[in-house]
Design an enzyme around this catalytic site. Structure first.
Site, short mmCIF file in Angstrom:
data_model
loop_
_atom_site.label_atom_id
_atom_site.label_comp_id
_atom_site.label_asym_id
_atom_site.label_seq_id
_atom_site.Cartn_x
_atom_site.Cartn_y
_atom_site.Cartn_z
N TRP A 149 0.66 -1.30 0.00
CA TRP A 149 -0.01 0.01 -0.14
C TRP A 149 0.91 1.44 -0.14
CZ3 TRP A 149 1.80 2.54 4.18
CH2 TRP A 149 2.16 1.59 5.25
N LYS A 173 -1.94 -8.77 -6.87
CA LYS A 173 -3.01 -8.61 -5.83
C LYS A 173 -2.50 -7.21 -5.46
CE LYS A 173 -3.06 -8.86 -1.71
NZ LYS A 173 -3.90 -7.81 -1.30
N GLU A 249 11.29 -8.31 -2.29
CA GLU A 249 11.83 -7.03 -1.79
C GLU A 249 11.11 -6.74 -0.38
OE1 GLU A 249 11.73 -3.67 -0.73
OE2 GLU A 249 10.71 -2.84 -2.55
N CYS A 283 10.33 1.11 2.67
CA CYS A 283 11.27 0.26 3.02
C CYS A 283 12.88 0.75 3.09
CB CYS A 283 11.17 -1.06 1.96
SG CYS A 283 9.53 -1.73 2.05
N GLU A 378 12.07 -2.09 12.32
CA GLU A 378 11.43 -0.98 11.02
C GLU A 378 10.37 -0.26 11.44
OE1 GLU A 378 10.18 -3.09 7.53
OE2 GLU A 378 10.79 -1.55 6.40
C1 SIN Z 1 9.62 0.58 -1.01
O1 SIN Z 1 9.57 1.42 -0.01
O2 SIN Z 1 9.23 -0.37 -1.03
C2 SIN Z 1 10.20 1.45 -2.11
C3 SIN Z 1 10.76 2.64 -2.10
C4 SIN Z 1 11.19 2.96 -3.39
O3 SIN Z 1 10.99 2.59 -4.57
O4 SIN Z 1 11.90 4.14 -3.39
#
Ligand code: SIN
Length: 475
Positions: A149, A173, A249, A283, A378
């Protein structure tokens, strides 16, 4: 102009009576639309049709696939204002950031429309004179993805574009919180001429149910996932039974390091961009800051001033820089991490307040030590814990002290230090004097429990292709 925003919201709406999934604006807590929750049998149907469509698609010349992808790219750009609006309404990120994500997402379509024409094989010098050896690359077949999301458009195009370019079909999805962006770009793909059975979005109230089908169905030959390490690890196990290819990822715990020779103003700018993009819900976000003794106070003072100037609010309003968190669970987690850090000895240098709704004040925590829980968590929110360090060696040990290995960042003006530190950081990506490192031409991905596989770049298309070796004998 054909308004995709209105069209998508209307088309996707199927009403609360139809077992629909409600899509909620996190800034206002109001329902903005519904999408259908597909039955298991519908999803099996989609896979069957996708298998047929893939064979036809793979048989088309790469130049034709490239042309349709280019048209898709153009339509995304033409409709970028509407698409950005949809994204802000369902995801919460400020409109300018949403627009940035649409452009970023579109860049993968453009890039892979070009790469479609460059899936070269090799000719190999044979070990005997009566043979000739070569390799060709072929699409893996039906590919599937489960997308998050936090980047409702770019995380789809970063996977779908290379898959389609390679000659795969692609079933996604999208996250149940942010499906409208996904449905909107899919509608544009169809307008571009990409066949409907080739690129399909499927949702169900239970994400686990969709994941189970994706992982177990023998006709799905590849699963790409962006999300948590916990879920990724579960999906890898499930995919093992049918020996599927996977790309993962997963989570990150990026260190952001400021050395004593850094340009402090640049470091603060990078820290703001890296930490507070999407309210800290990425991330690759800076997750923990390490600042060297002699510049510690200077950096913290300037960082506090910059954070205090950030405008928090509904992302649809002009000037807002930090939107809401995605849902109440996310907010509860983030506030919980702040409380826990305080109990363990942290000082709130700025922020820390619950601003009501799903809004959390951007926060800086000082007096952080390596053993505190927040350093290994995280955070996925607008909280910046800062640790003081003195020696480079001690710093490297601490920066690498995590199960994750996605992104990392550091600021220095010494070339020698830049090379040594970059080589020693156990992360898939390193930003040197730069807080924003993602783009379509560079390989995005992690090491350790942040996953494997690379997205974007020249490597991204190989994730959707198999190498076939041809041996011509009797020559
Ligand atoms: C992510 O947070 O999964 C992707 C971030 C990005 O593409 O810079």
């Amino acid at each position: 102009m054909d308004c995709i925003a209105n069209k998508t919201l209307l088309n996707a709406t199927c009403g609360p009576d139809d077992d629909a999934i409600a899509v909620i604006n996190p800034a206002t807590d109001t329902v903005i639309g519904y999408i259908p929750s597909l039955q298991t049998s519908d999803i099996h149907d989609v896979i069957e049709k996708s298998k047929v469509a893939q064979k036809l698609w793979a048989a088309r010349p790469a130049a034709e696939r490239a042309k349709l992808l280019t048209r898709w790219y153009e339509l995304v750009i033409e409709n970028s204002d509407d698409l950005a609006r949809i994204m802000t309404l369902e995801q919460g990120k400020p409109l300018t950031e949403a627009k940035g994500e649409i452009i970023y997402g579109a860049s993968f379509i453009q890039w892979f429309s070009e790469e479609a024409k460059r899936t070269y094989g090799d000719t190999i010098p044979a070990p005997t004179d009566n043979k000739r050896l070569m390799t060709i690359k072929q699409p893996v077949g039906v590919a599937a993805a489960i997308t998050p999301w936090n980047f409702p458009t770019a995380m789809i195009t970063r996977k779908a574009a290379p898959a389609l370019a390679a000659g795969c079909s692609f079933i996604t999805k999208p996250a149940n919180q942010t499906p409208l962006s996904a449905y909107a770009i899919t509608e544009l793909a169809y307008q571009a001429g990409i066949p409907q059975d080739l690129l399909v979005m499927v949702n169900n109230h239970s994400s686990v149910a969709v994941g189970d089908i994706f992982c177990s169905h023998p006709d799905i030959r590849k699963l790409s996932f962006t999300g948590s390490t916990q879920v990724g690890s579960q999906l890898i196990k499930q995919c093992a039974d049918s020996v599927k290819r996977t790309s993962m990822e997963l989570g990150g715990n990026a260190p952001f390091i400021v050395f004593d020779d850094a340009d402090i103003d640049e470091a603060v700018k990078g820290a703001i961009a890296s930490k507070f993009r999407n309210a800290g819900q990425t991330c690759v976000c800076a997750n923990r800051f390490y600042v060297q003794d002699s510049v510690y106070d200077q950096f913290v003072d300037k960082f506090v001033d910059a954070v205090a100037a950030l405008k928090v609010g509904n992302g649809i309003e002009p000037g807002v820089q930090i939107g809401p968190l995605v849902d109440s669970k996310a907010k509860e987690n983030v506030l919980g991490y702040i409380t826990q850090a305080k109990e363990q000895g942290a000082t709130v240098a700025y922020g820390g307040e619950d601003l009501g709704g799903l809004f959390v004040q951007p926060t800086i925590l000082t007096d952080i030590t390596q053993d505190m829980d927040i350093v290994q968590t995280e955070i996925f929110g607008p909280v910046a814990p800062i640790i003081r360090f003195s020696e480079d060696d001690e710093l490297i040990t601490k920066a690498n002290d995590t199960i994750y290995g996605l992104a990392s960042y550091f600021y220095t003006r010494t070339l020698n230090r830049a090379f040594h530190i970059a080589e020693q950081l156990e992360f898939g990506m390193v930003g040197i004097n730069e807080g924003i490192i993602s783009n379509e031409v560079a390989p995005f991905g992690g090491v350790k429990q942040s996953g494997f596989g690379r997205e974007g770049a020249k490597q991204g298309i190989d994730e959707y292709m198999s190498i076939k070796y041809l041996c011509f004998g009797g020559l």
